[in-house]
Enzyme design. Structure first.
Site, mmCIF file in Angstrom:
data_model
loop_
_atom_site.group_PDB
_atom_site.id
_atom_site.type_symbol
_atom_site.label_atom_id
_atom_site.label_comp_id
_atom_site.label_asym_id
_atom_site.label_seq_id
_atom_site.Cartn_x
_atom_site.Cartn_y
_atom_site.Cartn_z
ATOM 1 N N TYR A 237 -113.240 56.390 -9.395
ATOM 2 C CA TYR A 237 -114.128 57.480 -9.818
ATOM 3 C C TYR A 237 -115.104 57.911 -8.727
ATOM 4 C CZ TYR A 237 -113.000 57.134 -14.828
ATOM 5 O OH TYR A 237 -112.381 57.183 -16.032
ATOM 6 N N SER A 268 -104.711 59.346 -10.459
ATOM 7 C CA SER A 268 -106.180 59.419 -10.525
ATOM 8 C C SER A 268 -106.668 58.511 -11.641
ATOM 9 C CB SER A 268 -106.631 60.843 -10.846
ATOM 10 O OG SER A 268 -106.357 61.143 -12.208
ATOM 11 N N ASP A 269 -107.902 58.057 -11.536
ATOM 12 C CA ASP A 269 -108.511 57.474 -12.731
ATOM 13 C C ASP A 269 -108.694 58.632 -13.717
ATOM 14 O OD1 ASP A 269 -109.665 55.883 -14.643
ATOM 15 O OD2 ASP A 269 -110.961 54.808 -13.241
ATOM 16 N N TRP A 270 -108.938 58.277 -14.974
ATOM 17 C CA TRP A 270 -108.950 59.311 -16.017
ATOM 18 C C TRP A 270 -110.206 60.184 -15.896
ATOM 19 C CZ3 TRP A 270 -104.877 56.804 -15.591
ATOM 20 C CH2 TRP A 270 -103.795 56.939 -16.450
ATOM 21 N N HIS A 271 -109.981 61.418 -15.612
ATOM 22 C CA HIS A 271 -111.062 62.376 -15.386
ATOM 23 C C HIS A 271 -111.841 62.049 -14.103
ATOM 24 C CE1 HIS A 271 -113.511 65.714 -16.539
ATOM 25 N NE2 HIS A 271 -114.619 65.017 -16.474
#
Ligand code: BGC
Length: 729
Positions: A237, A268-271
């Site tokens: 993130y 990607s990490d989530w969001h």
């Protein structure tokens, strides 16, 4: 042929099936033909995809999947958390539970517990459980393991990682990953890189010097890629040197793909994506979890397509991302037949128990207070909320819908049956704290018992051992210090069991008085059984701390230097290389319990340390042998730890660094010779001037012991006059 069929029916059947198989694979399109090389299959499939079909691979089409392509028989690709079990299914478009009845699984001990075993074979057994259960649940990519380094003892996600040492974390992660992937499931090592705290994780800009990056934070990822062959890496993130990690050209295109030769996908990490250009050019392959309207609103969906059509982005950029996804899909057998998997088999239960037992760390045991002899006891008091609290369904993305979870109290009750009188008392409450009435009740229980076992620690909820937030302090919460002080005053035979995923401070007023302290971590489905086996001596503890337990938070480097949690959105890792024991040892600060520490019910002696210089071996610089003897009253396992200290390094080095370890089981009186082959890497440091690893012509002390502060044998490797050797990679 008829004759053959009559006389050799089996042989003729085999011949026929081989002929048919060849005919049928020849009829298959190349990408579906398992007999062809992976790259050939990937190239063939890539050629068949339309632009929109290619873009299906670059972004999520539900919370945890990317879209399938029915025309070509390409299934959706399912991902799932997490590190210590297969997360419950959620709804397609949210994180709300799907409330299914078929997604109960094993909850394995958390990763810091696995790290405490110092047993790569246990990591393999663990990975097999994750892989088989993921297959049963239809998952293609498992979002773990996490290999971020414990930079601060209050990081909310310490339980999801392997502790403070890069070498230990790498060794454990490699065993885990290889095992998971052997079942046709990709591991996704996370969070790359510098996501070492939860506070401001979505925005903090991490700044560290080049040596620290290469010596401390990158090595477990590098091991996962180069030794574990991991198929996926999750971008973090946070920002790193000004750029978001999922859009970080230097990290993703540079270090990971170019220098380490990573051929798989960066997810990607989530969001965690913020910009199309950044993600597309910065090396991201699959964007997940973005909260931006529908899935076409993802940065690597519609906007990426527009850029491709306008000529802003070359098609080769897209093709590279897609080819990576195709590789992973083909390598994990998603287009072929795969094993069906299994859930909570006897082997899985045995693996969970083994890891939980091996991971328990005996921190203190004066007067042989442990193990308890059930035959000599009449009444025990089990006090504390964590005695009965179930921990699996906590920890946000790492939460597990466990098919079963044996609590500490249940484990103790199973173990003692009706032979003992067990009285219980909650002692404190994680919602309301400790009231005088609760303490009074606990005291009454302690007084009425031969032994009081206080089972406390932390919980897997915010702001304790949970994603999204760090702890506010190192202290035991909810008045537990008061409780334990009172209990031990009432009954000197008090055992303290900590159930936590991170170090906690221990109040000297009780620590000096209680005879025994156990760190049990979050032990998963078999937690209670493992704990009972250790308390009652069925299992001789052998776990060693994978992290330092400081006396107080301000002793810990990032806190001592005021670097944590950053200033004005930037966090300078001012402690540099001095993370964990590297700091405590170099600065001569006494920890509460040192890295690598853990007691046993038996004792071990170390003798006959020999260092042999290997002048011509291309892989090893030195061969180290040492004898370890079980000198105590019980069979048991010891972890021998090998550290290297350089006497006069050209560049500053920490006091010592872990470069090897071996876990050895020894019967009473037994001696074994352990052999360590140390590669050049074990003596090298990263020199930022040449951007490479260097081994000095110097003198290196080899320190072997039972913990970082309990060195039992020392010898020296003198390389000061040695002929030059090739640099490690
Ligand atoms: C976590 C990841 C996790 C993802 C999906 C994020 O919040 O940081 O570790 O894999 O969610 O649940």
């Amino acid at each position: 042929m008829p004759l053959l069929r009559l006389r050799f029916p089996l042989l003729s059947a085999l011949l026929l099936s081989a002929v048919l198989a060849r005919a049928s694979t020849a009829a298959l399109p190349a990408y579906r033909n398992p007999a062809l090389p992976l790259e050939t299959r990937a190239d063939d499939l890539l050629r068949r995809l339309t632009l929109d079909e290619k873009l299906a691979f670059t972004h999520g089409a539900s919370t945890f999947s990317t879209a399938g392509i029915p025309r070509l028989g390409i299934p959706e690709r399912w991902m799932d958390d997490g590190p210590h079990g297969v997360r419950e299914d959620v709804l397609r478009d949210s994180f709300d539970p799907a409330n299914r009845h078929d997604d109960y699984v094993m909850c394995m001990p958390v990763l810091i517990d696995l790290a405490s075993t110092w047993d790569p074979d246990a990591a393999t057994a663990y990975g097999n459980v994750i892989g088989e259960e993921a297959r049963m649940r239809g998952k293609d990519i498992m979002l773990g393991p996490g290999v971020n380094i414990m930079r601060t003892p209050i990081n909310g996600r310490n339980s999801e990682y392997f502790g403070e040492d890069p070498y230990l974390a790498g060794r454990m992660a490699v065993g885990y990953i290889r095992a998971v992937q052997s079942h046709g499931v990709a591991s996704c090592v996370k969070h790359f890189v510098g996501n070492d705290q939860e506070t401001q994780r979505g925005s903090i800009d991490v700044e560290m010097d080049e040596r620290t990056l290469h010596e401390i934070y990158l090595p477990p990822f590098k091991a996962a890629v180069q030794k574990g062959g991991v198929w996926a890496v999750m971008g973090a993130y946070n920002r790193f040197r000004g750029q978001y990690c999922c859009e970080n050209d230097a990290l993703l295109n540079g270090i990971l793909k170019k220098h380490w030769g990573f051929k798989g996908i960066v997810i990607s990490d989530w969001h965690a994506v913020h910009d199309t250009d950044g993600a597309v050019r910065g090396g991201l392959d699959v964007e997940m979890g973005t909260k931006r309207g529908d899935y076409d609103g993802f940065f690597m969906a519609g906007a990426f397509k527009a850029g491709l059509l306008s000529g802003k982005y070359p098609m080769s950029l897209l093709d590279d991302k897609v080819r990576r996804s195709l590789r992973v899909m083909i390598a994990t057998g998603a287009l072929d037949s795969r094993e069906p998997g299994s859930i909570c088999t006897p082997e899985h239960r045995a693996a969970a128990l083994r890891v939980a037992e091996e991971g328990i760390v005996l921190l203190k045991n004066s007067g042989a207070a442990l193990p308890l002899d059930a035959a000599k006891l009449h009444t025990i008091a089990v006090i504390g909320e964590n005695a009965t609290r179930l921990q699996a369904y906590g920890g946000d993305s790492a939460r597990i819908k466990a098919l079963y979870e044996v609590s500490p109290l249940e484990g103790i009750l199973h173990r003692v049956g009706t032979s003992l009188n067990v009285i219980t008392s909650p002692g404190y409450s994680s919602t309301t704290g400790t009231s005088p009435a609760m303490i009074a009740q606990a005291l009454a229980a302690a007084k009425a018992a031969d032994v009081a076992i206080v089972i406390g620690g932390l919980i897997r909820e915010r702001p304790y051992d949970c994603e999204g937030m760090d702890r506010a302090s190192l202290d035991l919460p909810w008045g537990q210090n008061d409780l334990i002080r009172a209990v031990v005053a009432a009954n000197p035979h008090t055992i303290v069991v900590l159930v936590s995923g991170s170090p906690v401070a221990m109040d000297e007023a009780w620590l000096s008085r209680v005879p025994a302290v156990v760190e049990a971590w979050y032990g998963g489905s078999e937690a209670g059984n493992a704990l009972a086996h250790v308390l009652f001596g069925d299992f001789n503890p052998s776990g060693k701390l994978p992290c330092t337990f400081p006396r107080k938070l301000s002793d810990s480097p990032a806190h001592a230097l005021g670097a944590y949690p950053g200033k004005d959105g930037v966090e300078h890792y001012d402690e540099g290389l001095l993370v964990g024991y590297r700091w405590f040892d170099t600065k001569h600060i006494e920890p509460l319990f040192p890295f690598g520490f853990g007691l046993s019910y038996t004792t071990f002696a170390y003798s006959n340390l020999h260092v042999e210089r290997l002048a011509t071996d291309p892989d090893a610089v030195a061969k180290i042998t040492i004898d370890v003897t079980n000198t105590g009253p019980r069979d048991g396992a010891e972890v021998a730890e090998l550290y290297v200290h350089e006497e006069h390094p050209r560049l500053f080095r920490p006091e010592k660094e872990l470069k090897g370890f071996q876990r050895v089981f020894l019967k009473r009186g037994e001696t074994r010779t352990l052999t360590f082959l140390l590669p050049r890497q074990a003596f090298s440091y990263y020199d930022p001037v040449i951007s490479g690893w260097v081994m000095d012509h110097g003198r290196f002390d080899i320190l072997i012991g039972a913990s970082s502060r309990d060195i039992r044998a020392t010898a020296t490797l003198d390389e000061s006059t040695a002929a030059p050797r090739a640099n490690p990679g």
